[in-house]
Design an enzyme around this catalytic site. Sequence first.
Site, PDB file in Angstrom:
ATOM      1  N   GLN A 157      -4.598  -1.423   9.443  1.00 46.87           N
ATOM      2  CA  GLN A 157      -4.509  -2.779   8.892  1.00 46.87           C
ATOM      3  C   GLN A 157      -5.113  -3.784   9.875  1.00 46.87           C
ATOM      4  OE1 GLN A 157      -3.330  -3.533   5.731  1.00 46.87           O
ATOM      5  NE2 GLN A 157      -4.154  -5.569   6.178  1.00 46.87           N
ATOM      6  N   ASP A 203     -10.801   3.259   3.688  1.00 46.64           N
ATOM      7  CA  ASP A 203     -11.129   1.831   3.572  1.00 46.64           C
ATOM      8  C   ASP A 203     -12.650   1.634   3.469  1.00 46.64           C
ATOM      9  OD1 ASP A 203      -9.283  -0.180   3.270  1.00 46.64           O
ATOM     10  OD2 ASP A 203      -8.815  -0.352   5.411  1.00 46.64           O
ATOM     11  N   LYS A 244       0.837  -1.209   0.000  1.00 47.63           N
ATOM     12  CA  LYS A 244       0.000   0.000   0.000  1.00 47.63           C
ATOM     13  C   LYS A 244       0.867   1.253   0.000  1.00 47.63           C
ATOM     14  CE  LYS A 244      -3.817  -2.470   2.090  1.00 47.63           C
ATOM     15  NZ  LYS A 244      -4.499  -2.935   3.293  1.00 47.63           N
TER      16      LYS A 244
END
Length: 282
Positions: free
Chosen positions: A97, A120, A53
């Site tokens: 995460q 997200d 990422k």
Amino acid sequence: MTAQLIDGNALAKQIRAEVATRVAALTAQGRKPGLAVILVGDDPASQVYVKHKVADCEGVGMHSVLDRHPATMSEADLLARVRALNEDPSIHGILVQLPLPKHIDSAKVIGTISPLKDVDGFHVASAGALLIGQPGFKSCTPYGCMKMLEHIGCNPRGKHAVVIGRSNIVGKPMAMLLLQAHATVTICHSATPDLGAFTRQADIVVAAVGKRNMLTADMVKPGAVVIDVGMNRKDDGKLCGDVDFDGVREVASWITPVPGGVGPMTRAMLLVNTLDAAERAA
Ligand code: NDP
């Protein structure tokens, strides 16, 4: 019929190029988009994901911060870190995460991210916005799947879409996006009896379960579009999806491979969401 491949790598590359152009324009105005990726602990898979990422951000000229913390980090400290990033004007997107260590309440952490930086799309505000059709961040994986359908000219309107899986990050938002696009949507899950009876009626099947070969050729209507979100390992350690690829590709009209399908699109859509966040902030 042998299905055509939906090449996630190629489409993701195209999207990254478009993002890079928009990033350059914002950067020229002194508003470089920035993503903070928080990693708590040393889960090997998570370490690989966050590295990708951060590298993706660099590839399109975005600012990125990899915020690493030991597995012993307290929930209070993590919440404080998220709040600090909420206030940081150089950061437009915050990603925590998952999974987090067991002593930390993931929902609480995600709920602390500013909805304006929830790239997200996991915050209840983002999920709620999607449910009632208001603007908000879309969860990256389903968003990427929708882009793939658009790319192949598959308009869900009037089609029957079957989504296998009902998680908050894939199955449910996928179903909502298809519904928004005017598909008739069926959501299947572990308590669905005779899954094939549903999938055989589908013009579009999205498999998001996490079990190898759970969708086989006899479960697919000839000409259907099959999107394989699953990520599993074969006995030889190689990556595979939920779909029996070799069998289903002889029945479907379009199919995503694993690897090289939904995975790269998920990463590309994170960049799109971060850029959108930066543009909105600007
Ligand atoms: P979850 O484990 O959260 O959800 C799996 C879903 O599958 C559940 O809703 C479950 O039903 C359902 N399910 C389990 N067994 C069956 C069955 N036999 N028949 C029908 N449905 C079943 O997983 P995620 O949604 O997070 O992820 C799904 C897969 O997608 C995983 O392999 C994951 O690694 C992959 N993934 C890939 C991404 C990518 O970028 N390519 C991104 C995110 C995930 P129930 O709710 O009843 O338990």
